[in-house]
Design a protein around this motif. Sequence first.
Motif, PDB file in Angstrom:
ATOM      1  N   ALA A  66       0.834  -1.199   0.000  1.00 21.77           N
ATOM      2  CA  ALA A  66       0.000   0.000   0.000  1.00 21.77           C
ATOM      3  C   ALA A  66       0.866   1.246   0.000  1.00 21.77           C
ATOM      4  N   ASP A  67       0.281   2.371  -0.421  1.00 21.85           N
ATOM      5  CA  ASP A  67       1.002   3.635  -0.419  1.00 21.85           C
ATOM      6  C   ASP A  67       1.458   3.981   0.985  1.00 21.85           C
ATOM      7  N   LYS A  85      -1.772  -3.917  -1.101  1.00 22.64           N
ATOM      8  CA  LYS A  85      -2.562  -2.687  -0.989  1.00 22.64           C
ATOM      9  C   LYS A  85      -4.060  -2.946  -0.908  1.00 22.64           C
TER      10      LYS A  85
END
Length: 383
Positions: free
Chosen positions: A183-184, A372
């Motif tokens: 994930a970011d 993510k």
Amino acid sequence: MDIKKYHKPIGLLLALIFLTYFSISFFNKTVQTTSDNKEEIKPVLDEFFKRRGSVLLSGDLTEIEGFYDKSSTYGRWALDHERRRIEYVKGWSEKRNLKFTEAESFYRIKSIKAGENSIWVYLVETMKMGYAYNVKSNIINYMGLGIRHSIQLVKVDGKWLIRRDWYYDPLDEDSAYIDAAPADGILPEITSTVSKPQTEEEAKPKKKGKYDREGAVAYADKYAGAAWGSGNNYEYNPKYRDYNGIGGDCTNFVSQVLHEGGGLPMDYVWFFDGKDSSTAWAQAPALFNYLIYTGKGKLIAKGYYIDMVKPTEQHPKGAIAEIEKGDLICYEEKGEIVHFGVVTGFDSMGIPVVNTHTSDRYHVPFDLGWDKRVIYRFIHIND
């Protein structure tokens, strides 16, 4: 004397003697072959695991590709697994704005099965890793991983090569999705929030209630299995059944933490009877439902990684700031809760670190190894 009366017993006796002799000879030969192979492959495994750690730091797959039987489809698959693993770690560290500073392993051979043309080795790898955030590069955070391998080695042109390497991977294997991406990362304003020093009031030790948080963390650290940092000689608590290989041991481990370490009493729904476990004890969705519906646990928040770390109206400092040691994190994929971890502390940026089984983790950032699309549920265990 009529020899015909005795030929059958004599024949059986001779056959028994022959089979006994053959079995002993075969057994001795097998033991000797296994022993010889163990001595042959040990230097290979020593060097392989030494480089396997360093390649995570360098990102250079060529450091280990010479250990694989690339003439075999299985060998190429095994090597490709390592490539995906390296890429995931690189991507995750970039998105979290940190750098891994060290990665080293040692291994213990559990069993060897020798064949005519190959040898299978079951071993347990214990890995220690260090990482530092770029904004706090002087503080090294340490974590541990435990990885169980089934490795097939084949001899090609006089050299032992890896044809298969099957293992649960705490850095990659937990995702139900293919080509998983992390994930970011954490937004700058979140970083300053979660790493904010505690006030004097917040730092005061809390009165011990029905749930012993420190006891839960101590148990989780002692029985984190093969992961570096754990106690009990890297073994699980023998009092309980090990569910590795038959669905995973993560929920069983968390239930042990809650009961043995935290002091929560068993009941007719949530229990281990000495031989087997109830559904609520050993299966992730059932444990979540049990905790919420009995009031023993409370859902703090649910969402993707960014939802858990960013400030919101409901969670001004982010849900991540409300979870405590001894609390739990659920992992949901494709609409189903598939995993549990117990919060055992916080790293230098205030990110919760977890201990788990299947795979074995010790003080690992809670999202490492997940992609993510994973949905997290933070669960507070009521005191």
